[in-house]
Design a protein around this motif. Structure first.
Motif, PDB file in Angstrom:
ATOM      1  N   GLY A 152      -4.287  24.066  12.521  1.00  0.00           N
ATOM      2  CA  GLY A 152      -3.412  24.321  13.649  1.00  0.00           C
ATOM      3  C   GLY A 152      -3.606  25.716  14.193  1.00  0.00           C
ATOM      4  N   GLY A 153      -3.287  25.872  15.474  1.00  0.00           N
ATOM      5  CA  GLY A 153      -3.369  27.171  16.122  1.00  0.00           C
ATOM      6  C   GLY A 153      -2.101  27.467  16.891  1.00  0.00           C
ATOM      7  N   MET A 154      -1.752  28.731  17.006  1.00  0.00           N
ATOM      8  CA  MET A 154      -0.537  29.153  17.698  1.00  0.00           C
ATOM      9  C   MET A 154      -0.843  30.382  18.542  1.00  0.00           C
ATOM     10  N   LEU A 155      -0.259  30.418  19.753  1.00  0.00           N
ATOM     11  CA  LEU A 155      -0.341  31.590  20.616  1.00  0.00           C
ATOM     12  C   LEU A 155       1.059  31.882  21.137  1.00  0.00           C
ATOM     13  N   SER A 156       1.497  33.117  21.010  1.00  0.00           N
ATOM     14  CA  SER A 156       2.818  33.496  21.501  1.00  0.00           C
ATOM     15  C   SER A 156       2.739  34.878  22.136  1.00  0.00           C
ATOM     16  N   PHE A 207       4.923  44.783  25.912  1.00  0.00           N
ATOM     17  CA  PHE A 207       4.575  43.401  25.589  1.00  0.00           C
ATOM     18  C   PHE A 207       3.831  43.338  24.260  1.00  0.00           C
ATOM     19  N   HIS A 208       3.789  42.140  23.708  1.00  0.00           N
ATOM     20  CA  HIS A 208       2.912  41.866  22.580  1.00  0.00           C
ATOM     21  C   HIS A 208       2.382  40.436  22.694  1.00  0.00           C
ATOM     22  N   VAL A 209       1.217  40.221  22.125  1.00  0.00           N
ATOM     23  CA  VAL A 209       0.584  38.904  22.062  1.00  0.00           C
ATOM     24  C   VAL A 209       0.133  38.692  20.626  1.00  0.00           C
ATOM     25  N   GLN A 210       0.341  37.495  20.112  1.00  0.00           N
ATOM     26  CA  GLN A 210      -0.153  37.220  18.773  1.00  0.00           C
ATOM     27  C   GLN A 210      -0.662  35.782  18.676  1.00  0.00           C
ATOM     28  N   THR A 211      -1.602  35.591  17.777  1.00  0.00           N
ATOM     29  CA  THR A 211      -2.147  34.270  17.511  1.00  0.00           C
ATOM     30  C   THR A 211      -2.239  34.075  16.005  1.00  0.00           C
ATOM     31  N   ALA A 212      -2.129  32.842  15.571  1.00  0.00           N
ATOM     32  CA  ALA A 212      -2.226  32.514  14.158  1.00  0.00           C
ATOM     33  C   ALA A 212      -2.957  31.192  14.005  1.00  0.00           C
ATOM     34  N   LEU A 245       0.845  -1.187   0.000  1.00  0.00           N
ATOM     35  CA  LEU A 245       0.000   0.000   0.000  1.00  0.00           C
ATOM     36  C   LEU A 245       0.882   1.240   0.000  1.00  0.00           C
ATOM     37  N   ASN A 246       0.958   1.902  -1.136  1.00  0.00           N
ATOM     38  CA  ASN A 246       1.772   3.109  -1.269  1.00  0.00           C
ATOM     39  C   ASN A 246       0.904   4.348  -1.181  1.00  0.00           C
ATOM     40  N   VAL A 247       1.460   5.399  -0.598  1.00  0.00           N
ATOM     41  CA  VAL A 247       0.764   6.673  -0.482  1.00  0.00           C
ATOM     42  C   VAL A 247       1.609   7.749  -1.157  1.00  0.00           C
ATOM     43  N   THR A 248       1.024   8.455  -2.110  1.00  0.00           N
ATOM     44  CA  THR A 248       1.702   9.557  -2.790  1.00  0.00           C
ATOM     45  C   THR A 248       1.043  10.862  -2.359  1.00  0.00           C
ATOM     46  N   ALA A 249       1.769  11.697  -1.660  1.00  0.00           N
ATOM     47  CA  ALA A 249       1.202  12.936  -1.119  1.00  0.00           C
ATOM     48  C   ALA A 249       0.857  13.915  -2.233  1.00  0.00           C
ATOM     49  N   THR A 250      -0.241  14.631  -2.049  1.00  0.00           N
ATOM     50  CA  THR A 250      -0.652  15.682  -2.975  1.00  0.00           C
ATOM     51  C   THR A 250      -1.105  16.904  -2.191  1.00  0.00           C
ATOM     52  N   SER A 251      -1.035  18.068  -2.827  1.00  0.00           N
ATOM     53  CA  SER A 251      -1.489  19.329  -2.237  1.00  0.00           C
ATOM     54  C   SER A 251      -2.399  20.023  -3.251  1.00  0.00           C
ATOM     55  N   PRO A 252      -3.687  19.708  -3.234  1.00  0.00           N
ATOM     56  CA  PRO A 252      -4.595  20.225  -4.266  1.00  0.00           C
ATOM     57  C   PRO A 252      -4.919  21.703  -4.137  1.00  0.00           C
ATOM     58  N   ILE A 253      -4.816  22.266  -2.927  1.00  0.00           N
ATOM     59  CA  ILE A 253      -5.125  23.682  -2.729  1.00  0.00           C
ATOM     60  C   ILE A 253      -4.052  24.298  -1.850  1.00  0.00           C
ATOM     61  N   PRO A 254      -3.884  25.623  -1.912  1.00  0.00           N
ATOM     62  CA  PRO A 254      -2.888  26.277  -1.047  1.00  0.00           C
ATOM     63  C   PRO A 254      -3.277  26.203   0.424  1.00  0.00           C
ATOM     64  N   ASP A 255      -2.275  26.313   1.282  1.00  0.00           N
ATOM     65  CA  ASP A 255      -2.525  26.436   2.719  1.00  0.00           C
ATOM     66  C   ASP A 255      -2.986  27.859   3.033  1.00  0.00           C
ATOM     67  N   PHE A 256      -3.901  27.984   3.980  1.00  0.00           N
ATOM     68  CA  PHE A 256      -4.432  29.291   4.356  1.00  0.00           C
ATOM     69  C   PHE A 256      -4.005  29.622   5.787  1.00  0.00           C
ATOM     70  N   VAL A 257      -3.486  30.823   5.974  1.00  0.00           N
ATOM     71  CA  VAL A 257      -3.002  31.269   7.281  1.00  0.00           C
ATOM     72  C   VAL A 257      -3.590  32.636   7.604  1.00  0.00           C
ATOM     73  N   THR A 258      -4.018  32.806   8.846  1.00  0.00           N
ATOM     74  CA  THR A 258      -4.451  34.109   9.330  1.00  0.00           C
ATOM     75  C   THR A 258      -3.744  34.397  10.649  1.00  0.00           C
ATOM     76  N   ARG A 259      -3.411  35.664  10.881  1.00  0.00           N
ATOM     77  CA  ARG A 259      -2.649  36.022  12.076  1.00  0.00           C
ATOM     78  C   ARG A 259      -3.141  37.357  12.628  1.00  0.00           C
ATOM     79  N   TYR A 260      -3.146  37.468  13.960  1.00  0.00           N
ATOM     80  CA  TYR A 260      -3.487  38.721  14.624  1.00  0.00           C
ATOM     81  C   TYR A 260      -2.442  39.014  15.685  1.00  0.00           C
ATOM     82  N   ARG A 261      -1.997  40.273  15.767  1.00  0.00           N
ATOM     83  CA  ARG A 261      -0.979  40.687  16.733  1.00  0.00           C
ATOM     84  C   ARG A 261      -1.453  41.935  17.466  1.00  0.00           C
ATOM     85  N   TYR A 262      -1.323  41.901  18.797  1.00  0.00           N
ATOM     86  CA  TYR A 262      -1.647  43.049  19.637  1.00  0.00           C
ATOM     87  C   TYR A 262      -0.377  43.470  20.361  1.00  0.00           C
TER      88      TYR A 262
END
Length: 207
Positions: free
Chosen positions: A56-60, A29-34, A7-24
Motif C-alpha cells: 500500500g501507498g499513502m500521500l498526505s 506546509f508539509h507533505v509526507q508519503t508512506a 473450505l476454511n481459511v485460517t489467517a497467518t502472519s509469517p513475517i512482520p509488516d514493513f513500513v517506510t515513511r518520508y516527510r518534507y
C-alpha cells in the motif's frame, strides 16, 4: 474468511509488516508519503499455507491557506491493507480473498479524505471534512457469517463548530452524515450529532 461450508481459511502472519515513511516540511506546509509491504494469506482448507504480497501507498499534505485557515488531505491505496484502514480494522476479513479457483488474492482497497479548517475569530473555528473508502472483494470473500466482508464502500461529509474559552479547553458540536453500501447494492445512511468537551493536560501552545 469462510467462503463455503467446506473450505476454511485460517489467517497467518509469517513475517512482520514493513513500513517506510518520508516527510518534507516547511513553515506553511508539509507533505509526507508512506509505503507498506506485508505478507497476507493463511492455511486454505487442506491445501496448505498460501501467502501473497500485500502492499500500500499513502500521500498526505497539510498547508496554511491564509491566517490560521488550513487544508489537509490524504489518499491511500493498495492490496491487502484493510487492517490499516480505520473504518475496517484488524479482523474485518478484507485483507485477502479467494478466487473461484481457490487461490488467495490480496484485496484492492483505496480511500481518501479532505478537510478545510476555518477560523471565524480568535476562539471560534470550524472544519468541513469529506471521506470515501472502497474495497474490491472477490465473490468468495463474502460470507453472511461475517457482515463486514459484504463491504463495498462508504462515504461521509462532516462539519463542526468549536469554541476555545480558555487555554487548554475546547467545546463544540459536529454533525455527520454517513452512507454504507454493500456488494449487492443495498445501502443505508444515518445522521450523527456529536458533542465534545476537551481539556488538554499538556499545553503544547499550538491548537
Amino acid at each position: 474468511t469462510t467462503p463455503t461450508n467446506t473450505l476454511n481459511v485460517t489467517a497467518t502472519s509469517p513475517i512482520p509488516d514493513f513500513v517506510t515513511r518520508y516527510r518534507y516540511q516547511q513553515d506553511r506546509f508539509h507533505v509526507q508519503t508512506a509505503w507498506l509491504f506485508r505478507s497476507v494469506g493463511g492455511f486454505v482448507g487442506a491445501t496448505g499455507e498460501e501467502q501473497v504480497l500485500g502492499w500500500g501507498g499513502m500521500l498526505s499534505a497539510a498547508a496554511r491557506v491564509y491566517g490560521k485557515d488550513n487544508i489537509v488531505f490524504q489518499v491511500a491505496g493498495g492490496e491487502g491493507i484493510a487492517r490499516y484502514i480505520l473504518d475496517l480494522g484488524s479482523g474485518s476479513g478484507l485483507d485477502a480473498g479467494l478466487t473461484s479457483a481457490g487461490k488467495v488474492v490480496a484485496l484492492p482497497t483505496y480511500g481518501a479524505y479532505v478537510a478545510y479548517q476555518h477560523f471565524w475569530a480568535e476562539r471560534w473555528r470550524s472544519t468541513a471534512t469529506y471521506g470515501y473508502l472502497k474495497v474490491n472483494s472477490t465473490d468468495l470473500a463474502q460470507t453472511s457469517a461475517n457482515p463486514t466482508t459484504l463491504f463495498s464502500h462508504t462515504q461521509y461529509p462532516e462539519a463542526n463548530l468549536m469554541y476555545r474559552p480558555g487555554a487548554g479547553f475546547t467545546v463544540g458540536a459536529a454533525v455527520l452524515w454517513g452512507q454504507h453500501e454493500l456488494k449487492d447494492g443495498s445501502r443505508g445512511d444515518a445522521v450523527r450529532l456529536n458533542f465534545v468537551l476537551q481539556y488538554d493536560l499538556v499545553n503544547l501552545g499550538n491548537w
